[in-house]
Design a protein around this motif. Structure first.
Motif, mmCIF file in Angstrom:
data_model
loop_
_atom_site.group_PDB
_atom_site.id
_atom_site.type_symbol
_atom_site.label_atom_id
_atom_site.label_comp_id
_atom_site.label_asym_id
_atom_site.label_seq_id
_atom_site.Cartn_x
_atom_site.Cartn_y
_atom_site.Cartn_z
ATOM 1 N N ASP A 129 14.544 -2.703 3.518
ATOM 2 C CA ASP A 129 15.300 -1.366 3.265
ATOM 3 C C ASP A 129 16.466 -1.716 2.836
ATOM 4 O OD1 ASP A 129 13.391 -0.018 4.910
ATOM 5 O OD2 ASP A 129 14.439 -0.575 6.916
ATOM 6 N N HIS A 130 17.018 -0.796 1.875
ATOM 7 C CA HIS A 130 18.084 -0.808 1.165
ATOM 8 C C HIS A 130 18.919 0.596 1.484
ATOM 9 C CE1 HIS A 130 16.806 -3.762 -1.799
ATOM 10 N NE2 HIS A 130 15.824 -2.970 -1.379
ATOM 11 N N HIS A 131 20.115 0.258 2.008
ATOM 12 C CA HIS A 131 20.927 1.159 2.690
ATOM 13 C C HIS A 131 22.298 1.533 1.620
ATOM 14 C CE1 HIS A 131 18.873 0.649 6.303
ATOM 15 N NE2 HIS A 131 19.218 -0.925 6.201
ATOM 16 N N ALA A 132 22.360 3.114 1.723
ATOM 17 C CA ALA A 132 23.648 3.327 1.033
ATOM 18 C C ALA A 132 24.973 3.233 1.793
ATOM 19 C CB ALA A 132 23.625 4.826 0.993
ATOM 20 N N HIS A 133 26.055 2.719 0.872
ATOM 21 C CA HIS A 133 27.352 2.293 1.410
ATOM 22 C C HIS A 133 28.058 3.669 1.399
ATOM 23 C CE1 HIS A 133 26.426 -2.259 0.844
ATOM 24 N NE2 HIS A 133 25.712 -1.862 1.680
ATOM 25 N N ARG A 134 29.348 3.165 0.999
ATOM 26 C CA ARG A 134 30.303 4.362 1.086
ATOM 27 C C ARG A 134 30.271 5.185 -0.349
ATOM 28 N NH1 ARG A 134 34.387 4.238 4.840
ATOM 29 N NH2 ARG A 134 34.310 2.237 5.969
ATOM 30 N N VAL A 135 30.502 6.603 -0.094
ATOM 31 C CA VAL A 135 30.578 7.251 -1.299
ATOM 32 C C VAL A 135 32.176 7.368 -1.626
ATOM 33 C CG1 VAL A 135 30.245 9.559 -2.351
ATOM 34 C CG2 VAL A 135 28.402 8.498 -1.043
ATOM 35 N N THR A 136 32.762 7.142 -2.809
ATOM 36 C CA THR A 136 34.088 6.979 -2.905
ATOM 37 C C THR A 136 34.248 8.280 -4.073
ATOM 38 O OG1 THR A 136 34.416 4.717 -2.501
ATOM 39 C CG2 THR A 136 36.156 5.792 -3.754
ATOM 40 N N ARG A 293 5.447 -11.096 14.330
ATOM 41 C CA ARG A 293 6.510 -10.319 13.760
ATOM 42 C C ARG A 293 5.800 -8.991 13.665
ATOM 43 N NH1 ARG A 293 11.228 -12.912 13.418
ATOM 44 N NH2 ARG A 293 10.945 -15.275 13.025
ATOM 45 N N VAL A 294 4.621 -8.806 13.116
ATOM 46 C CA VAL A 294 4.222 -7.377 12.863
ATOM 47 C C VAL A 294 2.643 -7.504 13.118
ATOM 48 C CG1 VAL A 294 3.558 -5.991 11.003
ATOM 49 C CG2 VAL A 294 5.781 -6.777 10.799
ATOM 50 N N THR A 295 2.552 -6.495 13.816
ATOM 51 C CA THR A 295 0.961 -6.040 13.969
ATOM 52 C C THR A 295 0.575 -4.770 13.620
ATOM 53 O OG1 THR A 295 1.126 -5.423 16.374
ATOM 54 C CG2 THR A 295 0.494 -7.650 16.193
ATOM 55 N N VAL A 296 -0.800 -4.270 13.122
ATOM 56 C CA VAL A 296 -1.083 -3.234 12.786
ATOM 57 C C VAL A 296 -2.359 -2.975 13.085
ATOM 58 C CG1 VAL A 296 -1.537 -1.369 10.935
ATOM 59 C CG2 VAL A 296 0.556 -2.686 10.610
ATOM 60 N N ALA A 297 -2.633 -2.195 14.092
ATOM 61 C CA ALA A 297 -4.170 -2.376 14.864
ATOM 62 C C ALA A 297 -4.708 -0.782 14.969
ATOM 63 C CB ALA A 297 -4.481 -3.247 15.874
ATOM 64 N N THR A 309 1.199 -1.405 4.055
ATOM 65 C CA THR A 309 2.237 -1.572 3.118
ATOM 66 C C THR A 309 3.499 -1.479 3.826
ATOM 67 O OG1 THR A 309 0.761 -0.585 1.343
ATOM 68 C CG2 THR A 309 3.082 -0.738 0.975
ATOM 69 N N ASN A 310 3.800 -0.507 4.662
ATOM 70 C CA ASN A 310 5.109 -0.127 5.229
ATOM 71 C C ASN A 310 5.337 -1.440 6.098
ATOM 72 O OD1 ASN A 310 7.075 1.885 5.724
ATOM 73 N ND2 ASN A 310 6.294 1.936 7.905
ATOM 74 N N ALA A 311 4.577 -1.839 6.992
ATOM 75 C CA ALA A 311 4.613 -2.793 7.663
ATOM 76 C C ALA A 311 5.100 -4.131 7.055
ATOM 77 C CB ALA A 311 3.406 -3.241 8.804
ATOM 78 N N MET A 312 4.716 -4.392 5.795
ATOM 79 C CA MET A 312 4.608 -5.591 5.056
ATOM 80 C C MET A 312 6.240 -5.641 4.468
ATOM 81 S SD MET A 312 1.140 -6.190 3.124
ATOM 82 C CE MET A 312 -0.156 -7.007 4.207
ATOM 83 N N ALA A 313 6.565 -4.313 4.146
ATOM 84 C CA ALA A 313 7.942 -4.001 3.452
ATOM 85 C C ALA A 313 9.046 -4.965 4.132
ATOM 86 C CB ALA A 313 8.315 -2.578 3.447
ATOM 87 N N SER A 314 9.252 -5.087 5.223
ATOM 88 C CA SER A 314 10.255 -5.570 6.102
ATOM 89 C C SER A 314 9.972 -7.115 6.273
ATOM 90 C CB SER A 314 10.945 -5.038 6.980
ATOM 91 O OG SER A 314 9.756 -4.809 8.099
ATOM 92 N N LEU A 315 8.832 -7.732 5.902
ATOM 93 C CA LEU A 315 8.598 -9.073 6.135
ATOM 94 C C LEU A 315 9.390 -10.160 5.287
ATOM 95 C CD1 LEU A 315 4.559 -9.280 6.752
ATOM 96 C CD2 LEU A 315 6.612 -9.687 8.681
ATOM 97 N N GLU A 316 10.021 -11.092 5.962
ATOM 98 C CA GLU A 316 10.779 -12.115 5.164
ATOM 99 C C GLU A 316 10.282 -13.258 5.962
ATOM 100 O OE1 GLU A 316 12.444 -11.837 2.608
ATOM 101 O OE2 GLU A 316 12.781 -9.711 2.601
ATOM 102 N N PRO A 317 10.141 -14.453 5.022
ATOM 103 C CA PRO A 317 9.712 -15.752 5.585
ATOM 104 C C PRO A 317 10.677 -16.289 6.483
ATOM 105 C CG PRO A 317 9.461 -15.818 3.272
ATOM 106 C CD PRO A 317 10.383 -14.389 3.688
#
Length: 444
Positions: A129-136, A293-297, A309-317
């Motif tokens: 996930d990439h989050h928006a910071h401030r709008v200046t 960490r994650v289960t999809v069943a 694909t959605n569940a794997m997006a946030s997986l980190e070692p």
């Protein structure tokens, strides 16, 4: 207040002119005062930024490496014309290196009471996930000498999904699957296959698939007495259960090329998922290290690939060892009946020998087990090194590592495990080929 470069330049020129023509301090003071008055007027006439209203829209998901378009809507409720700059700031990983400065800044001319839409194009370089910071917003006055500046929080999230680069191998594997399915003249047979239909014998067919009773009936019903031989075609059984187990522990963090081993494992799992769902099999996912960490069943055929694909997006070692006992126990709970368990983990001697090998009988007693590991192609380069003492030592170390991996794979094979050890570019198609081979042999 935000002063511009034009302000400093004008003040310097004014001071220079006065210094040449009117060398008295009084003249300099008059010019300086005039500049300050102009700056103050410019600041007063600049459109306010605190009252601006913002909205978001656009993409919420994108494949890693592909562009995502996010729209920022700016509404100016004041009666003044807003001239200035807008900076839509995001995390550094949301941009390609060196492009953030230019891609995040936009010029804006917005009359009072109107609305404008600004488009920001992101190209994430990391999964997740990439989050928006401030709008200046910097609002400049009519003279461009000074302005107002303020920041606003306008939340938005773009999720970078795994790139699924191995999908290019899917058409060729689907063609082989159609052959296994009996939709072409290729004949497959095994203890786990189902009878499909009869057809005429062709040269090269397995004679064990000749249906002699059907052949006799065809001959008897033919006036010439030469009806030909009939052979049975078979199709692999459907609705088999597959459990993909991702080891997200320390070994998955090791980098192979420009990415960690985990990324290549995710790509292989996605290709297998796409292929298995087309084959009519059910497939679930488990990601585990020291904990689950994650289960999809239980996802339906058309939902399982997006869910994976959605569940794997946030997986980190994780940077600690995997608890293999907990991993195996969780896998057995998710696969209570006979299944194909695909374990994507490392072949390092210590974790495989001490952690996994003692637990293999619990898996192989009921299930078909495939272990897929991502090899480092740099080992092949190092093992060929010669000419210098450093290269020779590197070659010896690389060859010893390869020998250890082969020995570990052989010991796991003796426990009934199908072992794959392939580089990142080959691990996904190799796993798909192994799945098709097991299906053709009737071992699922």
């Amino acid at each position: 207040m935000a002063l511009t470069g034009r302000t400093a330049l004008l003040a310097a020129l004014g001071a220079l002119v006065v210094g040449l023509l009117l060398p008295s301090w009084t003249g300099i003071g008059l010019v300086t005062g005039a500049v300050l008055i102009a700056v103050a007027v410019d600041l007063v006439l600049a459109a306010p930024v605190r009252s601006l209203r913002f909205g978001r829209g656009g993409d919420t998901t994108v494949r890693l490496g592909e562009p995502a378009t996010v729209e920022l809507t700016v509404t100016n409720p004041s009666g003044r014309l807003l001239r200035g700059l807008v900076r839509d700031a995001w995390a550094p990983s949301a941009w390609r290196p060196g492009t953030a400065e230019a891609a995040s800044r936009h010029t804006l001319a917005l009359p009072g009471g109107e609305r404008r839409r600004i488009t920001t194009v992101l190209t994430p370089t990391r999964r997740g996930d990439h989050h928006a910071h401030r709008v200046t917003v910097r609002s400049l006055g009519p003279l461009g000498l000074a302005g107002r500046q303020g920041s606003h929080l306008v939340p938005w999230t773009v999720r970078a999904l795994p790139p699924f680069a191995s999908r290019k191998h899917l058409p060729s594997r689907l063609a082989r699957l159609r052959e296994l399915d009996g939709r072409t003249s290729v004949l497959t047979r095994g203890q786990g296959t189902e009878f499909d239909s009869l057809r005429e014998y062709l040269p090269g067919d397995d004679i064990r698939s000749i249906d002699w009773r059907a052949s006799a009936r065809r001959t008897a019903n033919t006036a010439t007495g030469a009806g030909g031989l009939a052979v049975r075609t078979w199709r692999p059984e459907r609705d088999r259960h597959i459990l993909v187990v991702l080891d997200t522990g320390r070994t998955s963090a090791g980098r192979v090329g420009d990415a960690p081993r985990l990324d290549a494992a995710l790509d292989a799992a996605l290709l297998l998922t796409a292929l298995a769902t087309r084959a009519g099999d059910r497939i679930d996912l488990l990601a585990h290290d020291s904990r689950k960490r994650v289960t999809v069943a239980g996802s339906s055929a058309h939902e399982v690939l997006p869910a994976f694909t959605n569940a794997m997006a946030s997986l980190e070692p994780a940077l600690h060892e995997t608890d293999m006992r907990k991993l195996v126990a969780t896998a057995l709970k998710m696969a209570p009946q006979r299944s194909l368990i695909v374990l994507l983990t490392g072949l390092d001697a210590a974790p495989a020998e001490d952690g996994l090998r003692p637990l293999l009988p619990m898996l192989t007693k009921r299930h078909e087990v495939v272990l897929a590991s991502v090899a480092d192609p740099q080992l092949d380069v190092l093992s060929a090194g010669r000419g210098t003492l450093e290269a020779v030592y590197g070659a010896a170390a690389a060859e010893q590592t390869r020998a250890d991996r082969r020995a570990t794979a052989e010991r796991l094979t003796r426990h009934g495990v199908t072992v794959l050890d392939a580089p990142p570019a080959r691990i996904a198609p190799a796993l798909a080929d192994t799945y098709l081979a097991l299906k053709a042999a009737g071992r699922l």
